[in-house]
Design a protein around this motif. Structure first.
Motif, mmCIF file in Angstrom:
data_model
loop_
_atom_site.group_PDB
_atom_site.id
_atom_site.type_symbol
_atom_site.label_atom_id
_atom_site.label_comp_id
_atom_site.label_asym_id
_atom_site.label_seq_id
_atom_site.Cartn_x
_atom_site.Cartn_y
_atom_site.Cartn_z
ATOM 1 N N GLY A 487 0.822 -1.194 0.000
ATOM 2 C CA GLY A 487 0.000 0.000 0.000
ATOM 3 C C GLY A 487 0.860 1.249 0.000
ATOM 4 O O GLY A 487 2.006 1.241 0.451
ATOM 5 N N GLY A 489 0.215 5.228 1.276
ATOM 6 C CA GLY A 489 -0.733 6.079 1.978
ATOM 7 C C GLY A 489 -0.386 7.546 1.860
ATOM 8 O O GLY A 489 0.784 7.930 1.933
ATOM 9 N N TYR A 490 -1.428 8.366 1.643
ATOM 10 C CA TYR A 490 -1.307 9.820 1.657
ATOM 11 C C TYR A 490 -1.879 10.316 2.983
ATOM 12 O O TYR A 490 -3.046 10.035 3.304
ATOM 13 C CB TYR A 490 -2.117 10.427 0.515
ATOM 14 N N ARG A 500 -4.758 9.733 7.390
ATOM 15 C CA ARG A 500 -4.743 9.145 6.044
ATOM 16 C C ARG A 500 -5.968 9.645 5.281
ATOM 17 O O ARG A 500 -7.104 9.472 5.705
ATOM 18 C CB ARG A 500 -4.766 7.632 6.126
ATOM 19 N N HIS A 502 -5.918 9.227 1.591
ATOM 20 C CA HIS A 502 -5.974 8.505 0.324
ATOM 21 C C HIS A 502 -5.000 7.336 0.402
ATOM 22 O O HIS A 502 -3.949 7.440 1.034
ATOM 23 C CB HIS A 502 -5.596 9.428 -0.844
ATOM 24 N N ALA A 503 -5.347 6.226 -0.201
ATOM 25 C CA ALA A 503 -4.449 5.064 -0.210
ATOM 26 C C ALA A 503 -4.695 4.252 -1.468
ATOM 27 O O ALA A 503 -5.827 4.174 -1.965
ATOM 28 C CB ALA A 503 -4.668 4.203 1.023
ATOM 29 N N GLU A 505 -3.314 0.356 -3.359
ATOM 30 C CA GLU A 505 -2.575 -0.898 -3.203
ATOM 31 C C GLU A 505 -2.029 -1.272 -4.569
ATOM 32 O O GLU A 505 -2.787 -1.360 -5.553
ATOM 33 C CB GLU A 505 -3.493 -1.993 -2.662
ATOM 34 N N ASP A 531 2.185 1.192 3.435
ATOM 35 C CA ASP A 531 1.034 1.435 4.305
ATOM 36 C C ASP A 531 0.238 0.129 4.422
ATOM 37 O O ASP A 531 0.059 -0.593 3.438
ATOM 38 C CB ASP A 531 0.164 2.531 3.683
ATOM 39 N N GLN A 532 -0.179 -0.201 5.630
ATOM 40 C CA GLN A 532 -0.858 -1.461 5.990
ATOM 41 C C GLN A 532 0.106 -2.643 6.115
ATOM 42 O O GLN A 532 -0.303 -3.755 6.416
ATOM 43 C CB GLN A 532 -2.000 -1.803 5.021
ATOM 44 N N ALA A 561 0.325 2.491 10.928
ATOM 45 C CA ALA A 561 1.116 3.478 10.176
ATOM 46 C C ALA A 561 2.167 4.113 11.083
ATOM 47 O O ALA A 561 3.321 4.326 10.677
ATOM 48 C CB ALA A 561 0.189 4.545 9.592
#
Length: 847
Positions: A487, A489-490, A500, A502-503, A505, A531-532, A561
């Motif tokens: 992932g 992440g934003y 977070r 936006h994300a 994968e 992320d994740q 995170a």
């Protein structure tokens, strides 16, 4: 120890000759303080006219009878018994005398200092059932085991089969005759005996059978057992695994036993799991420890299927057992218990362990090359457990959890009670997922090393992303570039929180991967790769994200995170890319609000390493003082009675060195100072006593007084550590001679005292042991059992003196013929050296 080795080639040759059917083992543990007797009959088929050997580490052999013929006892050398001229069907009877262990290997004997009661238990993995009875000691020679035991009346006697009603032997003795087991490997057989306290419950299995459940511990610890909670977690695990694996629990009962002097966290004996008494809580413990106990309970339960029902053919697939159990137990903990942040714990504890192990010169592929028993002894490591589980998590993200579990279920059905290799599991996973796993297996399981992932982001004048790439690198020694599912992440700052927003994968492959889906997006305040935590890789932050993280780490709302950012900061410190003192500041500034207990514990342990090894030498004392003062401040301002308050207090003695620190510890110990909601219980008292001893405030008289207050097994362990830490040249000499020159201490006391030996504020106390360690290392290896030698060689290594001189001495020892011809010893020394070399790199970066 070398004479006790078994090579893979020997095991393969023996497996080609033999088909083992049944063991009937009678043990008499009633008579002697040092010895026990065994009378074992083995039924097996063989190639007619062939010869082989059976493993039997004994004090004495009084009878070897093969197919009715009494053989010369000289066929036994104390480790093996030669078996000549075998027939197609064979019946072998051996009567022998064994020696009780005090090292936690084989049949261990413990005398409780509280009440003088005797307790026995076995620990057989890897090669130690041969210390209790003669056995073909390798996992692929499965058989049925039928145990009978003569022991004192009133004892509890537990093995793999349900405990029968005992028959009377005499006024003081009884005999327990256990029903035969299913066909299992010798290393998961077990005997636990003594006046254990017992609690009972039961559940109904998926098969419809009622499965009796038992919980046991020493009677002097019974008041600290919480059986209802243990049964609750066990039942949750049963329900989860039986559904996930689509296969009923394969044994007749399930006992869990907390035993003294245990070297590991737990052991998956079929239907009779043993646990360390560290998981019995006589004092306040952290949530990290409570959660770890649940993960461990479920880890061992998962082994009943993966390892016990289906077993690896040889130890190169040990990872299949341990990685699967580690992955499955974390999955079950997160999904089936109240510990729903278990994957955050996994990221903080397990993956940090894996990354550390995978960057050592001794790293190896997950599917390791195991040539002999010495190889496997040192492969109970972060690769076998934590990296393997991390890679399984990545595989599940790639193939999907449901196909993965369907494949596992098919694997259990097809191979129940048999031995397998990796390919057998991959066949089932490929069938259920539709994925070709040959390339994945080659890249992830057959190569070593960890990749590093870094974002390369370009934006236009309005802050929109025009190019987002992920750079993947590997070190020259392990250059493999791998595919990753991960992932991105934003995160943006909003009302004091880093949230977070936006994300995505994505799949990463190759040295540079374009993430086209992020082109045109608004660059956030903070970007987080992995992320994740799906991928197994080190992560670097781009510079704008790093600066945001430094100032706002504790404001990241998502615990997983946040842990990934902590890990990225630690990796940069260990790799010498960021000054160690920056990491100290980061932790002291942001650990206070941290909510995850295991993350706090991991960070505090990292502070110990950073303060003692990674900080430049000319500022070390100042840095350690800063950490101690910071932890005192954090303890005094932490929420009353909180987990973090407990952790901060317990770690102050690791760093304390000034008069103010000493006064604080002493006033907390004597009660003249109190912290709201905090109880100075017995274990905290010992931590404070040790801290005051290291500082030269306390000595033998205060330690003896505290031991009189707490003359328990736990108290003796703490007292041994405190005595080893008395900061005088005379005491260091006496402690060294006791540990290296005698065998007075049990495994637990050896570990505690040798760990404490190097806890000094004055490094000159260790100076003479730089040469002495290297002069005695080989002698330690050859004189002691594997576990004791491992404790001594790791714990007594003077890494605190990290210097070019220490590195040179260790290199010279490693290069000698005596060490290079002993792979397990060499590996321990290579890992010791790696710690020194990494410390020197970090110290240079901190200047």
């Amino acid at each position: 120890m070398p004479g006790e080795n078994l090579t893979r080639l020997e095991a393969q040759q023996r497996a080609e000759i033999l088909n083992v059917h049944r063991y009937q083992v009678h043990l008499d543990v009633s008579e002697d303080s040092k010895y026990f007797s065994s009378d074992t009959t083995i039924e097996f088929d063989a190639k007619a006219g062939s010869s082989t050997f059976i493993d039997a580490i004994t004090h004495q052999v009084s009878l070897i009878e093969l197919n009715g013929e009494v053989l010369d006892n000289a066929l036994s050398d104390g480790v093996r018994i030669s078996l000549p001229n075998l027939q197609t069907s064979n019946r072998l009877r051996i009567k022998a005398v064994g020696i009780y262990s005090n090292t936690g290997e084989g049949l261990h004997k413990f005398v409780d200092p509280v009440d003088g009661e005797v307790y026995l238990y076995t620990q057989f993995e890897v090669p130690d059932s041969r210390r209790m009875f003669p056995v073909f000691e390798q996992p692929d020679l499965k058989a049925v085991f039928e145990f009978s035991v003569t022991a004192p009346k009133g004892w509890k006697v537990i093995s793999n089969s349900p405990t029968p009603e005992p028959s009377t032997v005499s006024d003081t003795l009884a005999r327990w005759d256990f029903a035969p087991t299913p066909r299992i490997s010798s290393y998961i057989t077990a005997l636990i005996a003594g006046p254990y306290s017992q609690w009972n419950d039961s559940l109904v299995s998926l098969s419809g059978k009622v499965i009796p459940l038992g919980v046991f511990c020493r009677s002097s610890l019974a008041e600290f057992m919480d059986p209802d909670y243990i049964f609750e977690k066990t039942k949750q695990g049963f329900a989860y695994f039986e559904k996930a694996f689509d296969f009923p629990y394969p044994f007749e009962k399930y006992d869990q036993l907390w035993v003294p002097d245990f070297n590991a966290g737990a052991m998956e004996n079929a239907g009779a799991v043993t646990f360390t008494e560290s998981y019995l809580f006589r004092s306040a413990v952290t949530d990290a420890t409570k959660e770890r106990r649940v993960v461990t309970i479920l880890h061992e339960l998962a082994h009943m299927w993966f390892g016990d029902l289906v077993t690896m053919r040889w130890w190169n697939d040990l990872w299949l057992n341990e990685s699967f159990a580690e992955y499955a137990s974390t999955l079950a903990t997160a999904d089936a218990t109240e510990w729903d942040q278990a994957w955050t714990t996994f990221a903080s504890l397990e993956k940090n362990w894996a990354y550390r192990q995978d960057q050592l010169p001794s790293t190896h592929p997950i599917v390791a090359q195991i040539n002999d028993l010495e190889d496997v002894q040192v492969n109970f490591d972060g690769i076998t457990y934590a990296k393997g589980a991390s890679v399984l998590k990545q595989l599940v993200a790639w193939v999907g959890q449901e196909p993965f579990l369907r494949g596992v279920a098919s694997y259990f059905k097809k191979h129940q009670w048999q031995n397998t290799e990796l390919k057998d599991l991959l066949v089932e996973l490929e069938r259920e997922s539709g994925r070709d796993l040959s390339s994945w297996s080659k890249l992830w399981l057959e190569t070593a090393g960890v990749n590093t992932l870094k974002p390369i982001i370009e934006t236009d004048s309005s802050g929109l992303v025009t190019s987002f790439k992920v750079e993947q690198t590997a070190i020259a020694e392990h250059p493999t570039i791998r595919p990753h599912r991960m992932g991105i992440g934003y995160f943006n700052l909003a009302e004091g929180k880093l949230v977070r927003e936006h994300a995505v994968e994505v799949d990463i492959d190759g040295p540079l991967t374009e993430i086209a889906v992020l082109n045109g997006t608004k660059r956030p305040d903070f970007v987080l790769l992995n992320d994740q935590d799906l991928a197994y890789a080190k992560v670097r932050l781009d510079e704008p994200s790093r600066l945001v993280a430094l100032g706002n780490l504790s404001s990241i709302e998502d615990s997983l995170a946040r842990t990934l950012v902590w890990t990225a900061a630690w990796d940069a410190t260990r790799d010498g890319e960021a000054p160690a003192r920056d990491f100290i500041d980061l932790v002291l500034n942001h650990i206070g609000p941290e909510t995850e207990s295991t993350t706090i514990l991991t960070l505090l342990r990292q502070l110990v390493t950073t303060g003692n090894l990674y900080v430049a030498q000319h500022t070390r004392s100042e840095s350690l003082e800063k950490i101690a003062s910071g932890l005192i401040s954090l303890a005094e301002t932490a929420p009353a009675g909180s987990d973090s308050q407990l952790q901060f207090v317990k770690f102050v003695p690791q760093f304390a060195r000034t008069k103010a620190h000493q006064d604080w510890m002493r006033s907390l110990l004597n009660g003249s100072k109190t912290l709201a909601g905090f109880t100075v219980d017995q274990d905290v008292r010992w931590e404070l006593v040790s801290g005051l001893t290291i500082n030269g405030v306390f000595g033998e008289s205060e330690i003896a007084e505290e031991l009189e207050r707490d003359n328990t097994a736990n108290g003796q362990k703490f007292a041994a550590a405190a005595r080893a830490a008395i900061p005088t040249p005379e005491n260091k000499r006496a402690t060294w001679d006791l540990l290296v020159g005698t065998e007075q201490y049990s495994n637990t006391l050896v570990n505690s005292a040798s760990l404490a030996f190097g806890r000094v504020n004055d490094l000159s106390l260790l100076g003479q042991y730089l040469d002495e360690y290297h002069q005695t290392a080989l002698d330690i290896w050859t004189r002691f059992s594997y576990k004791i030698a491992e404790y001594l060689l790791i714990n007594l290594y003077p890494v605190q003196l990290a210097s070019a001189e220490l590195a040179a001495a260790t290199k010279a020892l490693i290069e000698t013929e005596e060490v290079s011809s002993r792979p397990a010893l060499r590996r321990i020394l290579v890992e010791n050296l790696a710690g020194v070399e990494r410390a020197l790199v970090a110290q240079r970066a901190d200047r």
